[in-house]
Design a protein around this motif. Structure first.
Motif, PDB file in Angstrom:
ATOM      1  N   GLY A 248       0.800  -1.230   0.000  1.00  0.00           N
ATOM      2  CA  GLY A 248       0.000   0.000   0.000  1.00  0.00           C
ATOM      3  C   GLY A 248       0.831   1.278   0.000  1.00  0.00           C
ATOM      4  N   ASP A 249       2.134   1.155   0.324  1.00  0.00           N
ATOM      5  CA  ASP A 249       3.003   2.341   0.279  1.00  0.00           C
ATOM      6  C   ASP A 249       3.240   2.750  -1.168  1.00  0.00           C
ATOM      7  OD1 ASP A 249       3.275   2.382   2.999  1.00  0.00           O
ATOM      8  OD2 ASP A 249       5.267   1.439   3.037  1.00  0.00           O
ATOM      9  N   ARG A 250       3.482   4.026  -1.381  1.00  0.00           N
ATOM     10  CA  ARG A 250       3.805   4.486  -2.729  1.00  0.00           C
ATOM     11  C   ARG A 250       5.311   4.556  -2.937  1.00  0.00           C
ATOM     12  NH1 ARG A 250       0.533   5.285   0.364  1.00  0.00           N
ATOM     13  NH2 ARG A 250       1.101   7.440   0.793  1.00  0.00           N
ATOM     14  N   VAL A 251       5.719   4.156  -4.121  1.00  0.00           N
ATOM     15  CA  VAL A 251       7.127   4.237  -4.510  1.00  0.00           C
ATOM     16  C   VAL A 251       7.169   5.044  -5.802  1.00  0.00           C
ATOM     17  CG1 VAL A 251       9.123   2.923  -5.311  1.00  0.00           C
ATOM     18  CG2 VAL A 251       7.694   2.005  -3.466  1.00  0.00           C
ATOM     19  N   LEU A 252       7.864   6.158  -5.777  1.00  0.00           N
ATOM     20  CA  LEU A 252       7.934   6.973  -6.986  1.00  0.00           C
ATOM     21  C   LEU A 252       9.184   6.595  -7.781  1.00  0.00           C
ATOM     22  CD1 LEU A 252       6.877  10.612  -7.352  1.00  0.00           C
ATOM     23  CD2 LEU A 252       9.066   9.921  -8.329  1.00  0.00           C
ATOM     24  N   ILE A 253       8.974   6.333  -9.051  1.00  0.00           N
ATOM     25  CA  ILE A 253      10.074   5.898  -9.915  1.00  0.00           C
ATOM     26  C   ILE A 253      10.350   7.011 -10.928  1.00  0.00           C
ATOM     27  CG2 ILE A 253      10.781   4.138 -11.611  1.00  0.00           C
ATOM     28  CD1 ILE A 253       8.916   2.160 -10.110  1.00  0.00           C
ATOM     29  N   TYR A 254      11.493   7.638 -10.772  1.00  0.00           N
ATOM     30  CA  TYR A 254      11.870   8.755 -11.651  1.00  0.00           C
ATOM     31  C   TYR A 254      13.151   8.317 -12.341  1.00  0.00           C
ATOM     32  CZ  TYR A 254      13.359  13.591 -12.773  1.00  0.00           C
ATOM     33  OH  TYR A 254      13.766  14.748 -13.396  1.00  0.00           O
ATOM     34  N   MET A 255      12.978   7.610 -13.443  1.00  0.00           N
ATOM     35  CA  MET A 255      14.127   6.925 -14.023  1.00  0.00           C
ATOM     36  C   MET A 255      14.164   6.986 -15.537  1.00  0.00           C
ATOM     37  SD  MET A 255      14.259   3.501 -11.753  1.00  0.00           S
ATOM     38  CE  MET A 255      15.972   3.092 -11.717  1.00  0.00           C
ATOM     39  N   PRO A 256      15.369   6.862 -16.076  1.00  0.00           N
ATOM     40  CA  PRO A 256      15.479   6.740 -17.536  1.00  0.00           C
ATOM     41  C   PRO A 256      15.052   5.340 -17.967  1.00  0.00           C
ATOM     42  CG  PRO A 256      17.632   6.530 -16.501  1.00  0.00           C
ATOM     43  CD  PRO A 256      16.662   6.792 -15.393  1.00  0.00           C
ATOM     44  N   MET A 257      15.134   5.077 -19.230  1.00  0.00           N
ATOM     45  CA  MET A 257      14.707   3.781 -19.767  1.00  0.00           C
ATOM     46  C   MET A 257      15.805   2.738 -19.558  1.00  0.00           C
ATOM     47  SD  MET A 257      11.680   3.737 -21.178  1.00  0.00           S
ATOM     48  CE  MET A 257      11.715   2.755 -22.676  1.00  0.00           C
ATOM     49  N   ILE A 258      15.955   2.321 -18.296  1.00  0.00           N
ATOM     50  CA  ILE A 258      16.942   1.287 -17.991  1.00  0.00           C
ATOM     51  C   ILE A 258      16.225   0.128 -17.305  1.00  0.00           C
ATOM     52  CG2 ILE A 258      18.959   2.801 -17.874  1.00  0.00           C
ATOM     53  CD1 ILE A 258      18.628   2.937 -14.852  1.00  0.00           C
ATOM     54  N   ALA A 259      16.868  -1.038 -17.355  1.00  0.00           N
ATOM     55  CA  ALA A 259      16.215  -2.252 -16.847  1.00  0.00           C
ATOM     56  C   ALA A 259      15.799  -2.122 -15.384  1.00  0.00           C
ATOM     57  CB  ALA A 259      17.149  -3.440 -17.026  1.00  0.00           C
ATOM     58  N   GLU A 260      16.592  -1.394 -14.590  1.00  0.00           N
ATOM     59  CA  GLU A 260      16.276  -1.250 -13.163  1.00  0.00           C
ATOM     60  C   GLU A 260      14.893  -0.618 -12.956  1.00  0.00           C
ATOM     61  OE1 GLU A 260      19.139  -0.616 -14.527  1.00  0.00           O
ATOM     62  OE2 GLU A 260      20.729  -1.573 -13.343  1.00  0.00           O
ATOM     63  N   ALA A 261      14.466   0.193 -13.908  1.00  0.00           N
ATOM     64  CA  ALA A 261      13.133   0.803 -13.798  1.00  0.00           C
ATOM     65  C   ALA A 261      12.063  -0.283 -13.916  1.00  0.00           C
ATOM     66  CB  ALA A 261      12.940   1.868 -14.868  1.00  0.00           C
ATOM     67  N   ALA A 262      12.269  -1.206 -14.844  1.00  0.00           N
ATOM     68  CA  ALA A 262      11.323  -2.312 -15.008  1.00  0.00           C
ATOM     69  C   ALA A 262      11.336  -3.211 -13.771  1.00  0.00           C
ATOM     70  CB  ALA A 262      11.684  -3.119 -16.256  1.00  0.00           C
TER      71      ALA A 262
ATOM     72  N   VAL B  15       7.232   8.588 -12.863  1.00  0.00           N
ATOM     73  CA  VAL B  15       7.182   9.950 -13.390  1.00  0.00           C
ATOM     74  C   VAL B  15       8.223  10.034 -14.500  1.00  0.00           C
ATOM     75  CG1 VAL B  15       7.558  12.390 -12.860  1.00  0.00           C
ATOM     76  CG2 VAL B  15       6.429  10.902 -11.192  1.00  0.00           C
ATOM     77  N   PHE B  16       7.802  10.522 -15.627  1.00  0.00           N
ATOM     78  CA  PHE B  16       8.676  10.599 -16.795  1.00  0.00           C
ATOM     79  C   PHE B  16      10.030  11.199 -16.417  1.00  0.00           C
ATOM     80  CE2 PHE B  16      10.178  13.061 -20.529  1.00  0.00           C
ATOM     81  CZ  PHE B  16      10.425  11.986 -21.366  1.00  0.00           C
ATOM     82  N   GLY B  17      11.103  10.478 -16.713  1.00  0.00           N
ATOM     83  CA  GLY B  17      12.443  10.923 -16.372  1.00  0.00           C
ATOM     84  C   GLY B  17      12.774  12.222 -17.100  1.00  0.00           C
ATOM     85  N   GLY B  18      13.358  13.130 -16.393  1.00  0.00           N
ATOM     86  CA  GLY B  18      13.724  14.386 -17.039  1.00  0.00           C
ATOM     87  C   GLY B  18      12.664  15.459 -16.910  1.00  0.00           C
ATOM     88  N   PHE B  19      11.507  15.128 -16.307  1.00  0.00           N
ATOM     89  CA  PHE B  19      10.531  16.174 -16.009  1.00  0.00           C
ATOM     90  C   PHE B  19      11.205  17.198 -15.092  1.00  0.00           C
ATOM     91  CE2 PHE B  19       6.007  14.385 -16.656  1.00  0.00           C
ATOM     92  CZ  PHE B  19       5.742  15.331 -17.620  1.00  0.00           C
TER      93      PHE B  19
ATOM     94  N   THR C 279       2.788  11.183  -2.337  1.00  0.00           N
ATOM     95  CA  THR C 279       3.462  11.013  -1.032  1.00  0.00           C
ATOM     96  C   THR C 279       4.200   9.666  -0.888  1.00  0.00           C
ATOM     97  OG1 THR C 279       1.446  10.222   0.059  1.00  0.00           O
ATOM     98  CG2 THR C 279       1.884  12.587   0.172  1.00  0.00           C
ATOM     99  N   PRO C 280       5.249   9.476  -1.710  1.00  0.00           N
ATOM    100  CA  PRO C 280       5.968   8.201  -1.673  1.00  0.00           C
ATOM    101  C   PRO C 280       6.854   8.055  -0.436  1.00  0.00           C
ATOM    102  CG  PRO C 280       7.073   9.738  -3.148  1.00  0.00           C
ATOM    103  CD  PRO C 280       5.817  10.423  -2.694  1.00  0.00           C
ATOM    104  N   VAL C 281       6.987   6.810   0.047  1.00  0.00           N
ATOM    105  CA  VAL C 281       7.951   6.586   1.128  1.00  0.00           C
ATOM    106  C   VAL C 281       9.350   6.434   0.541  1.00  0.00           C
ATOM    107  CG1 VAL C 281       6.307   5.502   2.712  1.00  0.00           C
ATOM    108  CG2 VAL C 281       7.590   4.064   1.148  1.00  0.00           C
ATOM    109  N   LEU C 282       9.386   5.982  -0.711  1.00  0.00           N
ATOM    110  CA  LEU C 282      10.672   5.758  -1.366  1.00  0.00           C
ATOM    111  C   LEU C 282      10.628   6.339  -2.777  1.00  0.00           C
ATOM    112  CD1 LEU C 282      13.455   4.168  -1.585  1.00  0.00           C
ATOM    113  CD2 LEU C 282      12.114   2.260  -2.498  1.00  0.00           C
ATOM    114  N   ILE C 283      11.749   6.936  -3.183  1.00  0.00           N
ATOM    115  CA  ILE C 283      11.890   7.358  -4.580  1.00  0.00           C
ATOM    116  C   ILE C 283      13.073   6.600  -5.160  1.00  0.00           C
ATOM    117  CG2 ILE C 283      12.401   9.277  -6.158  1.00  0.00           C
ATOM    118  CD1 ILE C 283      10.947  11.147  -4.298  1.00  0.00           C
ATOM    119  N   ILE C 284      12.883   6.022  -6.331  1.00  0.00           N
ATOM    120  CA  ILE C 284      14.002   5.348  -6.996  1.00  0.00           C
ATOM    121  C   ILE C 284      14.366   6.174  -8.222  1.00  0.00           C
ATOM    122  CG2 ILE C 284      14.845   3.188  -7.985  1.00  0.00           C
ATOM    123  CD1 ILE C 284      12.763   1.702  -6.494  1.00  0.00           C
TER     124      ILE C 284
END
Ligand code: ATP
Ligand code: MG
Length: 633
Positions: free
Chosen positions: A113-127, A143-147, A160-165
């Motif tokens: 239920g926690d939110r994790v925000l993913i702000y990443m380029p097109m790399i495998a770690e994002a998947a 969130v689209f990388g580079g915004f 309100t993410p607990v973690l951002i990657i």
């Protein structure tokens, strides 16, 4: 084999007349940990709950369940022409990485239920991160990388993410954008502060790590190499992710999606819309920051047991043969892209597009913007495959209007994406009366509830905004797409533009798309944007901004000649009412980061108003050009 139109129509009818039976059958495409007790609960319209009581998991269906039969098959191929890397992950390797990622998240305190925000380029770690969230029931928000920082900050505050990657940087055309500094600035701007930030270091840009808060991905991963994280079985209606709309028309909306409905909808579309089979390769050229990327780079192809391509780079670098070399090398069968990318290719030497063996490719699907017939015919001819137009939205999660070739070989119709797909009760209605329009009469494209599986459940944290924004616009309750269109006598839909962009010339209402489509039939037009500009006499008049194929023709005399020719083309196809009062020639048009034309900004400049939030614009110089041509003409 002759096509049985009646069978196609019967299939559609069943889906809307008896959604319970229809979707209960489709639900067998995925694995359920616990069967659902009710196919649909629509007791509180417009909130639709699919597969109530059923328990499943998106990650399990996309990864684990393929291990028995395809552990050694390529699942994900991450190709970057920015860093010149190409890595293949088999299903077994993907499983291992996703487990590591999930263990890392748990170690950083992420719970169901926690939110994790993913702000990443097109790399495998994002998947890996997306699938890991799905595995443990955390809600991802990519969130689209580079915004820019302020766009990112509003999304941090909403989700309100607990973690951002994130990662040190993204790269586009070898131009490195340092994400870390943008992210730090966004966190400083936001009210909400994440507990941790997990950083992938690609070695592209320096990173200043904030002690205790920031964690290095590689270091943490090394501690979880052998992790096996059990799948968290989720009730079908548990949230899977939040994704913000492109923001073309204003403040982005946080679309919230479920688990079971989304899995079933995607699995069904992989078969019936994209005619794809396990073991084949799917190449969607979008970005994970958009809905197309969520559905058809990550979840859809993996649910179907396919190999999916994750591509970081431009379609024209090192040259315009790059996508087609990928098609050849990985024997891509189905490809999904956007008209805007095809228009970029149109300006490239033809040989580059035809240099490779494309015999594996069966169909190209295009979505995201109106597809003009000229562009569609051109690319279909160049590649030698059919092109299928898909109309859909972040909100719907999968194609809404198209031709489902997996249901039957219904013929396409020029200029139309097709008909409402199974599950979507599409209608064209009159905004004022709420009545259904007669064939060929213009109105708003709506979908009557219940929305099929895979569509948004609500807007994150704001049921009221969901109801008021989408469902309360007419005298009848229906979901508004905010697109303007017509339906012909045979049920084919034609999208005429967004309702916001409709131009009212002396009482006649015209969609921007209608005028743009006729202008792009001129042989020297590569791209065009039409907006309605205030006019004291007519109310509004159309103004066109055109990118020419052959820019050398745009000397002042030629420009005048071309303007006259273009006006004549419109006269012939639409009548003088659609004729633009001016045609301006530019070399770039302002677009969102997802490649959509920003007509509202062009219109604002034409009317001397503030063009609004510039952070969504891909290339702000394009707006400068619009200003400049208006001044010099
Ligand atoms: P926002 O809702 O924040 O203004 P957006 O509508 O651009 O942003 P998306 O969900 O990415 O966000 O885009 C969906 C819209 O894109 C559709 O409503 C429609 O206007 C347009 N669109 C998508 N596919 C097609 C298509 N095949 N033909 C015509 N228009 C399309
Ligand atoms: Mg929209």
């Amino acid at each position: 084999m002759s096509f049985d139109a009646a069978a196609y129509d019967a299939f559609y009818r069943l889906s809307v007349d008896d959604p319970h039976t229809f979707w209960a059958t489709q639900a067998k495409r995925i694995d359920w940990h616990k069967p659902f007790t009710k196919t649909l609960d629509y007791d509180k319209p417009p909130f639709a709950k699919w597969f109530v009581g059923g328990e499943t998991n998106l990650c399990y269906n996309a990864v684990d369940r393929h291990l028995a039969t395809r552990a050694d098959q390529a699942a994900l191929v991450a190709i970057s022409t920015e860093t010149d890397t190409e890595i293949t992950y088999t299903y077994a390797q993907l499983y291992a990485e996703v487990n590591r990622s999930a263990a890392m998240m748990q170690a950083l305190g992420v719970r169901q239920g926690d939110r994790v925000l993913i702000y990443m380029p097109m790399i495998a770690e994002a998947a890996f991160a997306m699938l890991a969230c799905a595995r443990i029931g955390a809600i991802h928000s990519v969130v689209f990388g580079g915004f820019a920082s302020n766009s990112l900050a509003t999304r941090i505050d909403d989700a309100t993410p607990v973690l951002i990657i994130s990662a040190d940087a993204g790269s586009r055309g070898c131009h490195v954008t340092p994400y870390k500094s943008l992210l730090d600035e966004a966190i400083a701007l936001a009210q909400h502060k994440p507990k941790h930030v997990l950083m992938v270091n690609r070695g592209l840009a320096p990173m200043k790590m904030v002690p205790e808060r920031d964690i290095d991905y590689a270091t943490l991963r090394a501690k979880h190499l052998n992790a096996v994280v059990p799948v968290v079985w989720l009730e079908s209606n548990a949230p899977s992710y939040i994704l913000y709309t492109s923001g073309t028309t204003g403040k982005p909306k946080g679309v919230l999606r479920d688990v079971g409905g989304y899995a079933v909808a995607l699995a069904t579309s992989m078969d019936l819309v994209f005619c794809s089979k396990a073991g084949e390769t799917f190449f969607c050229t979008s970005d994970i920051g958009w809905v197309v990327g969520h559905s058809y780079i990550i979840y859809g192809p993996l649910l179907a047991g396919m190999t999916t391509i994750l591509y970081e780079g431009l379609p024209i670098r090192p040259d315009a043969s790059i996508w087609w070399s990928i098609v050849e090398k990985y024997k891509v069968t189905r490809m999904s892209s956007a008209p805007t990318a095809i228009r970029v290719l149109k300006k490239q030497p033809l040989e580059l597009l035809q240099k490779h063996d494309l015999s594996s490719l069966k169909t190209l699907y295009l979505a995201g913007e109106p597809l003009d017939q000229t562009t569609s015919d051109w690319i279909s001819g160049v590649l030698g495959v059919p092109v299928i137009d898909n109309f859909w939205q972040t909100e719907t999660g999968w194609p809404t209007i198209s031709i489902a070739k997996g249901v039957g070989d219904k013929p396409a119709r020029s200029g139309s994406p097709g008909q409402p797909l199974y599950g979507f009760k599409g209608k064209i209605i009159n905004e004022e009366t709420g009545e259904e329009c007669a064939p060929n009469e213009k109105g708003v494209v709506v979908i009557e509830g219940p929305l099929p599986p895979g569509c948004l459940q609500t807007l994150y944290g704001d049921d009221e905004r969901f109801v008021n924004t989408y469902w309360r616009n007419f005298k009848r309750e229906a979901y508004s797409t905010f697109d303007w269109g017509i339906r012909d006598a045979d049920g084919y839909y034609f999208i005429l533009g967004r309702t916001d962009d409709v131009i009212n010339v002396a009482g006649h209402r015209l969609g921007t798309r209608e005028i743009e489509e006729s202008i792009s039939s001129h042989p020297n037009v590569s791209e065009v944007a039409v907006v309605g500009v205030e006019n004291a006499i007519k109310g509004q008049c159309a103004v066109a901004f055109v990118i020419l194929k052959n820019a050398a023709a745009a000397t002042p005399e030629d420009a005048h000649k071309l303007e006259t020719e273009i006006m004549k083309v419109v006269d012939k196809r639409l009548g003088p009412i659609g004729r633009p009062s001016h045609v301006y020639f530019v070399t770039a048009l302002p677009k969102t980061r997802s490649g959509k034309l920003l007509r509202r900004s062009i219109q604002a400049i034409c009317e001397g108003r503030d063009p609004g939030d510039l952070s969504v614009i891909e290339d702000p110089a394009a707006l400068q050009q619009i200003r400049a041509v208006l001044v010099t003409s």
